[in-house]
Design a protein around this motif. Structure first.
Motif, PDB file in Angstrom:
ATOM      1  N   UNK A 124     -21.670  28.072 -17.278  1.00  0.00           N
ATOM      2  CA  UNK A 124     -22.443  26.830 -17.389  1.00  0.00           C
ATOM      3  C   UNK A 124     -22.639  26.233 -15.995  1.00  0.00           C
ATOM      4  N   UNK A 125     -21.566  26.233 -15.211  1.00  0.00           N
ATOM      5  CA  UNK A 125     -21.638  25.692 -13.843  1.00  0.00           C
ATOM      6  C   UNK A 125     -22.607  26.504 -12.990  1.00  0.00           C
ATOM      7  N   UNK A 126     -22.520  27.834 -13.088  1.00  0.00           N
ATOM      8  CA  UNK A 126     -23.433  28.666 -12.292  1.00  0.00           C
ATOM      9  C   UNK A 126     -24.878  28.517 -12.780  1.00  0.00           C
ATOM     10  N   UNK A 127     -25.036  28.279 -14.079  1.00  0.00           N
ATOM     11  CA  UNK A 127     -26.382  28.033 -14.604  1.00  0.00           C
ATOM     12  C   UNK A 127     -26.964  26.746 -14.046  1.00  0.00           C
ATOM     13  N   UNK A 128     -26.131  25.709 -13.974  1.00  0.00           N
ATOM     14  CA  UNK A 128     -26.575  24.438 -13.391  1.00  0.00           C
ATOM     15  C   UNK A 128     -26.834  24.592 -11.897  1.00  0.00           C
ATOM     16  N   UNK A 129     -26.027  25.438 -11.257  1.00  0.00           N
ATOM     17  CA  UNK A 129     -26.209  25.685  -9.826  1.00  0.00           C
ATOM     18  C   UNK A 129     -27.559  26.341  -9.551  1.00  0.00           C
ATOM     19  N   UNK A 130     -27.934  27.256 -10.420  1.00  0.00           N
ATOM     20  CA  UNK A 130     -29.229  27.928 -10.249  1.00  0.00           C
ATOM     21  C   UNK A 130     -30.379  26.937 -10.415  1.00  0.00           C
ATOM     22  N   UNK A 131     -30.231  26.035 -11.383  1.00  0.00           N
ATOM     23  CA  UNK A 131     -31.286  25.064 -11.643  1.00  0.00           C
ATOM     24  C   UNK A 131     -32.504  25.721 -12.269  1.00  0.00           C
ATOM     25  N   UNK A 132     -33.563  24.963 -12.366  1.00  0.00           N
ATOM     26  CA  UNK A 132     -34.807  25.484 -12.938  1.00  0.00           C
ATOM     27  C   UNK A 132     -35.553  26.320 -11.909  1.00  0.00           C
ATOM     28  N   UNK A 133     -36.161  27.382 -12.399  1.00  0.00           N
ATOM     29  CA  UNK A 133     -36.929  28.247 -11.509  1.00  0.00           C
ATOM     30  C   UNK A 133     -38.193  27.539 -11.026  1.00  0.00           C
ATOM     31  N   UNK A 135     -41.927  27.771  -9.014  1.00  0.00           N
ATOM     32  CA  UNK A 135     -43.013  28.697  -8.715  1.00  0.00           C
ATOM     33  C   UNK A 135     -43.128  28.885  -7.207  1.00  0.00           C
ATOM     34  N   UNK A 136     -43.464  30.108  -6.816  1.00  0.00           N
ATOM     35  CA  UNK A 136     -43.630  30.378  -5.400  1.00  0.00           C
ATOM     36  C   UNK A 136     -42.305  30.651  -4.705  1.00  0.00           C
ATOM     37  N   UNK A 137     -42.361  30.689  -3.385  1.00  0.00           N
ATOM     38  CA  UNK A 137     -41.193  31.007  -2.562  1.00  0.00           C
ATOM     39  C   UNK A 137     -40.320  29.771  -2.402  1.00  0.00           C
ATOM     40  N   UNK A 138     -39.056  29.895  -2.799  1.00  0.00           N
ATOM     41  CA  UNK A 138     -38.120  28.778  -2.689  1.00  0.00           C
ATOM     42  C   UNK A 138     -36.806  29.313  -2.134  1.00  0.00           C
ATOM     43  N   UNK A 139     -36.581  29.108  -0.833  1.00  0.00           N
ATOM     44  CA  UNK A 139     -35.391  29.630  -0.168  1.00  0.00           C
ATOM     45  C   UNK A 139     -34.125  29.020  -0.764  1.00  0.00           C
ATOM     46  N   UNK A 140     -34.171  27.719  -1.014  1.00  0.00           N
ATOM     47  CA  UNK A 140     -33.006  27.041  -1.572  1.00  0.00           C
ATOM     48  C   UNK A 140     -32.617  27.605  -2.925  1.00  0.00           C
ATOM     49  N   UNK A 141     -33.613  27.858  -3.761  1.00  0.00           N
ATOM     50  CA  UNK A 141     -33.360  28.427  -5.083  1.00  0.00           C
ATOM     51  C   UNK A 141     -32.777  29.829  -4.972  1.00  0.00           C
ATOM     52  N   UNK A 142     -33.285  30.604  -4.026  1.00  0.00           N
ATOM     53  CA  UNK A 142     -32.791  31.972  -3.826  1.00  0.00           C
ATOM     54  C   UNK A 142     -31.329  31.964  -3.384  1.00  0.00           C
ATOM     55  N   UNK A 144     -29.124  29.515  -3.946  1.00  0.00           N
ATOM     56  CA  UNK A 144     -28.303  29.058  -5.077  1.00  0.00           C
ATOM     57  C   UNK A 144     -28.108  30.178  -6.094  1.00  0.00           C
ATOM     58  N   UNK A 145     -29.159  30.934  -6.323  1.00  0.00           N
ATOM     59  CA  UNK A 145     -29.078  32.042  -7.276  1.00  0.00           C
ATOM     60  C   UNK A 145     -28.113  33.119  -6.778  1.00  0.00           C
ATOM     61  N   UNK A 146     -28.171  33.408  -5.479  1.00  0.00           N
ATOM     62  CA  UNK A 146     -27.269  34.400  -4.892  1.00  0.00           C
ATOM     63  C   UNK A 146     -25.821  33.932  -4.985  1.00  0.00           C
ATOM     64  N   UNK A 147     -25.601  32.648  -4.705  1.00  0.00           N
ATOM     65  CA  UNK A 147     -24.256  32.087  -4.777  1.00  0.00           C
ATOM     66  C   UNK A 147     -23.729  32.129  -6.214  1.00  0.00           C
TER      67      UNK A 147
END
Length: 278
Positions: A124-133, A135-142, A144-147
């Motif tokens: 659940x925590x990692x899901x919240x960390x990922x956040x909503x996807x 559109x387009x290139x998002x370094x921060x999202x990438x 968070x997803x890797x973490x």
């Protein structure tokens, strides 16, 4: 380091040899996909009920997702616990049965529930960390997803070490987590499996699928559509077999690792000695 790599190879070959020792060990890997399918159907019905009765708020769906995640962890952990006990019995030189494993898992049900709760919270925590996807290139999202993937991977490995400690030695969940201090010393064998032996095992099955595909293509001018049908059937069989053996190898390897390297117990039928002075 060579001794540790030798440990990994010996654990891996011993894992594969356990298939011949007792076919009952394949029971859990074979049954588990059907059990998960049954759970998926139940959850689909529950989701339909939530939708029909109008509880369509974001909070309601979030709660439903958490419950579904917990039930999934509970089901898979329960069967993994049963398998771990069955491996332990075979490692002692005994014959094992699915009913024996299920009884042991039932005996440790409270700890399995705690294990499942913790794993659910982590995801659940990692899901919240990922956040909503986005559109387009998002370094921060990438990032968070890797973490999040790294956290889930690490916790997943730790879980594979905690489970045998709970089931084999009858430790509580808390005691098994504390016992990670000893299990952590097996990190070379863990890395050798997760980075080397495990992926190579999967690659071997992928190679088999490719060979089957090439054979089907080679003979297709002669038997036409029958070749395509044969290839599809063969590919499905290989994928199913790969899933079953992957589950078996993963669960068995970590149980044997805990027995041989942490508890330093003798594995019945294994003549070579494990290097345990570390």
């Amino acid at each position: 380091m060579f001794a540790r790599l030798k440990n990994s190879w010996l654990l891996f070959t011993t894992t594969l040899s356990f298939i011949k020792k007792d076919r009952s060990l394949l029971a859990v890997p074979v049954i588990l996909p059907f059990a998960n399918l049954g759970l998926l159907i139940i959850l689909a019905v529950m989701a339909f009920g939530v939708f029909i009765f109008g509880a369509r708020t974001e909070l309601a769906w979030f709660a439903f997702g958490v419950i579904a995640l917990f039930l999934s962890f509970l089901l898979n952990t329960f069967f993994a616990a049963a398998h771990s006990w069955m491996v332990f019995e075979v490692a002692k030189g005994k014959d094992t049965t699915l009913s024996s494993g299920l009884r042991r898992a039932s005996h440790n049900l409270a700890d399995i529930i705690w294990f499942s709760i913790v794993m659910t919270l982590v995801h659940v925590i990692t899901g919240l960390l990922r956040g909503k996807r986005q559109n387009g290139m998002d370094i921060g999202s990438a990032i968070r997803n890797m973490l999040a993937n790294m956290i889930e991977g690490l916790v997943g490995i730790l879980g594979k070490l905690v489970l045998p400690a709970m089931i084999v030695t009858d430790k509580t969940f808390k005691e098994a987590v504390v016992d990670l201090k000893r299990s952590a010393k097996t990190w070379p064998e863990v890395l050798a499996f997760e980075i080397g032996l495990g992926p190579l095992f999967g690659l071997a099955f992928f190679a088999i699928a490719i060979v089957l595909g090439l054979l089907a293509y080679a003979v297709s001018p002669f038997i036409g559509m029958y070749a395509l049908i044969a290839f599809i059937i063969s590919l499905v069989i290989v994928i199913i077999a790969m899933g079953i053996l992957s589950k078996f190898v993963n669960a068995t390897y970590y149980t044997l690792l805990y027995l041989a390297l942490v508890e330093k117990k003798h594995i019945h039928g294994v003549k070579e000695l494990f290097h345990t002075k570390f």
